[in-house]
Design a protein around this motif. Structure first.
Motif, short mmCIF file in Angstrom:
data_model
loop_
_atom_site.label_atom_id
_atom_site.label_comp_id
_atom_site.label_asym_id
_atom_site.label_seq_id
_atom_site.Cartn_x
_atom_site.Cartn_y
_atom_site.Cartn_z
N HIS A 65 36.42 34.69 18.55
CA HIS A 65 36.52 33.82 19.72
C HIS A 65 35.52 32.68 19.53
CE1 HIS A 65 39.06 36.22 22.56
NE2 HIS A 65 38.73 37.18 21.71
N VAL A 68 29.73 32.89 22.51
CA VAL A 68 29.59 33.88 23.58
C VAL A 68 28.15 33.82 24.09
CG1 VAL A 68 29.60 36.34 24.13
CG2 VAL A 68 31.33 35.40 22.60
N GLN A 74 26.55 34.60 35.10
CA GLN A 74 27.92 34.66 34.59
C GLN A 74 28.87 34.90 35.76
OE1 GLN A 74 28.66 34.34 31.26
NE2 GLN A 74 26.52 34.24 30.61
N LYS A 76 31.15 37.21 35.74
CA LYS A 76 31.41 38.65 35.80
C LYS A 76 30.23 39.41 35.20
CE LYS A 76 36.35 37.89 34.77
NZ LYS A 76 37.45 38.27 33.84
N THR A 78 28.79 41.96 32.33
CA THR A 78 29.05 41.99 30.89
C THR A 78 28.60 43.31 30.31
OG1 THR A 78 28.67 39.60 30.74
CG2 THR A 78 28.60 40.84 28.68
N HIS A 101 38.60 47.13 28.60
CA HIS A 101 38.79 45.68 28.52
C HIS A 101 40.01 45.24 29.31
CE1 HIS A 101 38.88 41.66 26.85
NE2 HIS A 101 40.10 41.86 26.38
N ARG A 105 39.09 44.09 33.57
CA ARG A 105 38.85 42.68 33.27
C ARG A 105 38.60 41.83 34.52
NH1 ARG A 105 41.90 39.99 29.90
NH2 ARG A 105 42.81 41.76 28.81
N TRP A 107 36.46 42.28 36.80
CA TRP A 107 35.03 42.15 37.11
C TRP A 107 34.12 42.29 35.89
CZ3 TRP A 107 31.40 46.05 36.24
CH2 TRP A 107 31.93 47.29 35.87
N ASN A 109 33.39 41.60 31.61
CA ASN A 109 33.62 41.10 30.25
C ASN A 109 33.01 42.09 29.26
OD1 ASN A 109 34.87 38.62 30.94
ND2 ASN A 109 32.88 37.70 31.36
N VAL A 111 31.77 42.62 25.27
CA VAL A 111 31.41 41.96 24.01
C VAL A 111 31.02 43.04 23.01
CG1 VAL A 111 29.85 40.36 22.87
CG2 VAL A 111 30.64 39.88 25.21
N ASP A 132 41.24 40.71 20.66
CA ASP A 132 41.13 40.26 22.05
C ASP A 132 39.72 40.37 22.62
OD1 ASP A 132 43.80 39.70 22.09
OD2 ASP A 132 44.40 41.60 22.98
N ILE A 133 38.81 41.07 21.92
CA ILE A 133 37.48 41.31 22.45
C ILE A 133 36.47 40.54 21.60
CG2 ILE A 133 35.78 43.05 23.10
CD1 ILE A 133 38.02 45.11 23.11
#
Length: 201
Positions: A65, A68, A74, A76, A78, A101, A105, A107, A109, A111, A132-133
């Motif tokens: 991605h 980050v 933020q 949400k 994490t 995930h 999703r 609330w 995120n 990583v 996707d993560i």
């Protein structure tokens, strides 16, 4: 003959009464055992930034991605999950991570964090279907949070404060991190200690 039958009936009665007494005693001991055993949540690591402290802010490139940011305000909460391609327990937990995930999703995120050779990590991402993560590589991140053993997770609230952290070996331990954030108690162990002190002043 009648005497023998009466003796046998008396013996059976004594045996039945004995079994009932033994069953009641065993039931009581099982109840005591369940009172003493508490659910085991994530195994807390007291090193590094403490629960309740703001996390240091990191902005890291991910392998799958864009950049980050961890820490700071933020939208949400994490969950940072530290893993390694060579950690067998990490691999067994990846289906749980993928499910969280998707299911949380609204609330949360998630990583993934590791370090080491980027090409091996990219191959791991493809093999485990983790596109996707966000997946970051940072030795500094692990050193700052004093991650000594894997798999390890840190949960930050939307304000970037560490609400729970610890070694994770099961879905229940993931959920214990979320319960800690919701209840305001840093861990199930801390809750149990507080309850014990309240019950036995």
């Amino acid at each position: 003959m009648n005497t023998l039958i009466l003796f046998m009936l008396a013996l059976l009665t004594v045996l039945v009464v004995g079994l009932i007494v033994a069953f009641l005693a065993l039931s009581r001991q099982v109840g005591v055992l369940f009172e003493r055993i508490t659910p085991v949540g994530a195994m807390i690591n007291d090193n590094g930034p403490a629960i309740g402290d703001p996390s240091p802010v990191f902005t890291l490139p991910s392998l799958n991605h864009g950049p980050v940011t961890l820490g700071g305000a933020q939208a949400k909460s994490t969950l940072v999950f530290f893993l390694s391609p060579t950690c067998p327990i990490c691999k067994t937990l990846l289906p749980v991570v993928k499910n969280l995930h998707t299911a949380e999703r609204a609330w949360l995120n998630i990583v993934l964090a590791s370090d080491g050779d980027s090409e091996k990590q990219r191959a791991f991402i493809r093999q485990q279907q983790l596109d996707d993560i966000p997946y970051v590589l940072s030795q500094e991140l692990g050193m700052t949070w004093r991650v000594a053993k894997l798999p390890f997770s840190v949960l930050l609230n939307p304000q970037g404060v560490i609400t729970s952290k610890g070694l994770i070996n099961s879905r229940e331990q993931f959920e214990s991190l979320f319960n800690a954030q919701e209840s305001g108690v840093e861990s199930i162990q801390a809750y149990s200690r507080a309850s014990s002190l309240t019950a036995n002043p």
